[in-house]
Motif scaffolding. Structure first.
Motif, short mmCIF file in Angstrom:
data_model
loop_
_atom_site.label_atom_id
_atom_site.label_comp_id
_atom_site.label_asym_id
_atom_site.label_seq_id
_atom_site.Cartn_x
_atom_site.Cartn_y
_atom_site.Cartn_z
N UNK A 115 2.55 6.33 12.55
CA UNK A 115 3.87 6.10 11.97
C UNK A 115 4.03 4.71 11.39
N UNK A 116 3.12 3.78 11.73
CA UNK A 116 3.22 2.42 11.19
C UNK A 116 2.86 2.40 9.71
N UNK A 117 3.48 1.49 8.98
CA UNK A 117 3.19 1.34 7.57
C UNK A 117 2.08 0.31 7.37
N UNK A 118 1.13 0.64 6.51
CA UNK A 118 0.04 -0.29 6.21
C UNK A 118 0.53 -1.38 5.25
N UNK A 119 -0.13 -2.55 5.26
CA UNK A 119 0.19 -3.57 4.26
C UNK A 119 -0.06 -3.04 2.86
N UNK A 120 0.49 -3.70 1.88
CA UNK A 120 0.27 -3.28 0.50
C UNK A 120 -1.18 -3.50 0.11
N UNK A 121 -1.58 -2.91 -1.01
CA UNK A 121 -2.95 -3.08 -1.48
C UNK A 121 -3.27 -4.55 -1.70
N UNK A 173 -6.15 -6.79 0.19
CA UNK A 173 -7.16 -7.51 -0.58
C UNK A 173 -7.28 -8.96 -0.09
N UNK A 174 -6.12 -9.60 0.13
CA UNK A 174 -6.12 -11.00 0.55
C UNK A 174 -6.62 -11.15 1.98
N UNK A 175 -6.17 -10.25 2.87
CA UNK A 175 -6.54 -10.35 4.29
C UNK A 175 -8.03 -10.17 4.51
N UNK A 176 -8.63 -9.26 3.74
CA UNK A 176 -10.03 -8.90 3.99
C UNK A 176 -10.98 -9.39 2.90
N UNK A 203 -10.57 -2.35 -6.13
CA UNK A 203 -11.25 -1.06 -6.19
C UNK A 203 -11.74 -0.64 -4.80
N UNK A 204 -12.29 -1.58 -4.04
CA UNK A 204 -12.79 -1.28 -2.69
C UNK A 204 -11.64 -0.85 -1.77
#
Length: 248
Positions: A21-27, A31-34, A39-40
């Protein structure tokens, strides 16, 4: 990101757990976090959506889906032992035990006269404290008289039959079909009236081919998935060729 029994989590130094039910961070945030390319990240999210581990809501984002409770279509196992084997915690919310007159379906399955008294047990079953099924089990009288003496609150019927009563369960005839939750069933399953359910009827036999019980269960279709391997027999492959050859 990776998936665990609790949810999706980052394997970076700052680990974060995502529950159902949790919402994921935006794309962009992913990208910034990882430190990944767009594209990946996009391909990873699409893959998880395709596997049913994530789902999208138009205009709202991507969310973590609840894990489906998988069961093996070709294995004769009880509710509790199957749940435990797959890492879930089974439980029982409500139990009703009484003797009832067998209706046509129960009488046919147990091979007893219609209106014969059989022990009938109704249970509202849970997985990790969430209601997922309502089960009604009818036992032949000889077994029923022994079952009613046991503590049936959170017990595994399969374990009671095999370990306490010495019944050698061997096989079962099982039917799975689509159904809908009417008012009473919907309330028990905590879903809206008319919600789709999996209706599963099972007639169980011991090693001497004696009928032991008949169960009729309604499972939440949004939580259960049945899987099984099937094989194609060679006879089925050659048969069409034989028919074609004869028709010429």
């Amino acid at each position: 990101m990776s998936y665990s029994a609790r949810g999706y989590h980052s394997v970076s130094d700052r680990e974060r757990v995502f529950n159902a039910g949790d919402q994921l961070p935006t794309q962009m945030e992913l990208m910034k976090q990882h430190e990944l390319s767009s594209n990946t990240v996009r391909q990873a999210v699409l893959a998880l959506v395709g596997e049913g581990l994530l789902y999208r809501r138009a205009g709202k984002g991507t969310f973590v889906a609840k894990r489906h409770i998988g069961r093996d279509l070709l294995t004769f196992s009880g509710f509790s032992e199957e749940a435990v084997a797959r890492g879930f915690r089974p439980g029982t919310r409500h139990v009703t035990v009484d003797w009832r007159s067998a209706d046509a379906a129960v009488a046919a399955a147990l091979n007893v006269p219609t209106d014969e008294s059989v022990l009938t047990i109704e249970r509202v079953q849970t997985i990790d404290d969430e209601v997922v099924a309502v089960e009604t089990v009818s036992f032949v009288a000889a077994i029923g008289r022994q079952m009613e003496k046991r503590d049936l609150a959170d017990a595994s019927f399969t374990e009671i039959l095999e370990r306490q009563l010495g019944v050698a369960l061997a096989r079962a005839r099982q039917e799975i079909r689509a159904g809908t939750a009417r008012t009473r069933l919907a309330k028990a399953l905590d879903v809206s009236s008319g919600t789709a359910v999996l209706q599963i009827d099972r007639t169980a036999f011991d090693s001497n081919d004696r009928v032991i019980y008949f169960s009729s269960s309604s499972y939440r279709a949004d939580r259960y998935i049945y899987t099984g391997w099937i094989e194609r027999k060679s006879a089925l492959v050659t048969q069409p060729r034989q028919l074609i050859g004869r028709s010429r």
